[in-house]
Design an enzyme around this catalytic site. Structure first.
Site, PDB file in Angstrom:
ATOM      1  NE  ARG A  37      -4.329  -1.618   1.789  1.00  0.00           N
ATOM      2  CZ  ARG A  37      -5.336  -1.846   2.606  1.00  0.00           C
ATOM      3  NH1 ARG A  37      -5.275  -1.411   3.861  1.00  0.00           N
ATOM      4  NH2 ARG A  37      -6.403  -2.508   2.206  1.00  0.00           N
ATOM      5  CE  LYS A 198     -20.872 -18.711   6.070  1.00  0.00           C
ATOM      6  NZ  LYS A 198     -21.258 -18.137   7.378  1.00  0.00           N
ATOM      7  N   GLY A 354      -9.073  -9.606  -0.959  1.00  0.00           N
ATOM      8  CA  GLY A 354      -7.913 -10.113  -0.227  1.00  0.00           C
ATOM      9  C   GLY A 354      -7.473 -11.496  -0.633  1.00  0.00           C
ATOM     10  N   GLY A 377     -13.156  -3.945   0.642  1.00  0.00           N
ATOM     11  CA  GLY A 377     -14.570  -3.613   0.640  1.00  0.00           C
ATOM     12  C   GLY A 377     -14.981  -2.652  -0.450  1.00  0.00           C
TER      13      GLY A 377
END
Length: 397
Positions: A37, A198, A354, A377
């Site tokens: 980053r 999921k 990720g 996100g």
């Protein structure tokens, strides 16, 4: 025309430029374990400093919940930033108040200053106008280069953009350009690979993608729910019975939008989830009662790779199997290499999340895709079709 403003042509000489960065890097025993980053942020800082700006870096770090937590200070990160930039980088022990004001006042053109963790103030996450105003008082221009935090309407991601002339930094610009090329104006045919455990965590993503892409590959344990909804025997495999109706509705909706859904035709299964256990390959609708699906099988992998070769644009979020545990990394590694090779042949490939980034790094192909997002996100919410407050605030006014 983009609905955000890049830095092109902006006169920054002598200006105090507040740069919202994402310095929330992994830290262990006081040492940073991954500089990605920081390295990705450096072009914006180098450019601004080279043009004579006084570069003031803002960032959050971890979750101090509005309190000063010494172990969550940005001081060691500021030192790492200076090492990556190979130039002096000052640090102020607060992002507002006398210490910040004095540090900013002491800056010369081309200087770089990192202010302390913005989340030490409760007003950061609540987007308190008073905190945003106090931070803005030390700047003349605002540059948001933290796409990974752009899905949060915080004081330094959204609030500041309404108080100062606001622009997208080079990392933000690259991220937005890549995502717009992949979803807003893609070269067709366009496909998406979505994995994960999921359906419930990626329901909005799947619902949006079937209206945007020509091919949707569903892998990981979430594919089990779709197969079980069609009556497949999945043994002990992870799946979500409560979402069978939802899975069937997604398949029906995809058909009405002209989106082909590709599900596994075979699985690599085992009775135990552990490194290198006994395995067998079985049809996807016939997993033994005492076994669980832990990776897609070779036939499925070949089918996916063949489909990728027909695409012009590909978006990838999520591995095909439990890639962290060999041998269940086989399909994801083979796919990663195939995507890299297709990219060399002209495929526009954009990947993020990720697990996806970790898998690409493991395969050694991170630099061979068109763009790999370091955002988590925010990348997911963009793919879900949601408005990101930190991006919307950069619109020309």
């Amino acid at each position: 025309m983009a609905d955000w403003r890049p830095l092109d042509g902006v006169d920054v000489r002598g200006k105090r430029v507040l740069v919202r960065a994402d310095l929330n890097v992994p830290l262990r025993d006081g040492r940073i374990t991954d500089l990605t980053r920081i390295e990705r942020l450096s072009p914006t800082i180098v450019e601004l400093a080279g043009k004579g700006a006084k570069v003031i870096v803002l960032s959050h770090f971890d979750r101090p919940k509005g309190k000063v937590v010494p172990d969550m200070s940005l001081r060691p990160v500021a030192a790492a930033l200076g090492a990556v930039l190979r130039r002096p980088t000052a640090f102020a022990a607060d992002c507002i108040g006398p210490e910040a004001e004095a540090a900013v006042a002491a800056m010369a053109e081309g200087d770089i200053l990192v202010l302390e963790n913005t989340r030490f103030h409760p007003g950061e996450e609540s987007n308190d106008p008073a905190l945003a105003k106090a931070i803005a008082a030390n700047g003349d221009i605002f540059v948001n280069d933290a796409f990974s935090a752009a899905h949060r309407a915080h004081a330094t991601t959204e609030g500041l953009a309404h108080l100062l002339p606001a622009y997208a930094g080079r990392l933000m610009q690259a991220e937005l350009a890549a995502l717009e090329a992949a979803l807003s104006h893609p070269k067709r045919p366009v496909g998406a690979i979505v994995g994960g455990s999921k359906v419930s965590t990626k329901l909005d993503l799947l619902t949006n993608l079937i209206t945007k892409v020509d091919l949707l590959v569903i892998g990981g344990a979430m594919a089990n729910t779709f197969l079980a909804a069609q009556g497949a025997e999945l043994g002990k495999s992870l799946q979500e019975p409560a979402l069978h109706d939802t899975a069937r509705a997604i398949v029906e909706s995809a058909a009405t939008h002209g989106c082909r859904i590709l599900l596994p035709s075979d699985f690599v299964v085992s009775e135990t989830f552990a490194p290198n256990p006994p395995t067998e390959t079985v049809p996807a609708n016939a997993v033994p009662a005492n076994a669980m699906a832990l990776d897609v099988g070779p036939a499925t992998t070949e089918t996916i790779i063949a489909a990728v070769k027909e695409l012009k644009t590909l978006i990838w979020n999520g591995p095909l199997g439990a890639f962290e545990t060999p041998p269940f990394d086989t399909s994801t590694m083979r796919l990663a290499i195939a995507v890299a090779e297709a990219t060399a042949g002209g495929l526009i490939s954009v990947a993020g999340g990720g697990d996806t980034v970790a898998a690409l790094r493991l395969a050694g192909v991170t630099d061979r895709l068109t763009y790999v997002s370091s955002a988590g996100g925010a990348f997911l919410e963009w793919m879900e079709g949601k408005t990101l407050p930190g991006v919307a605030a950069l619109a020309p006014r």
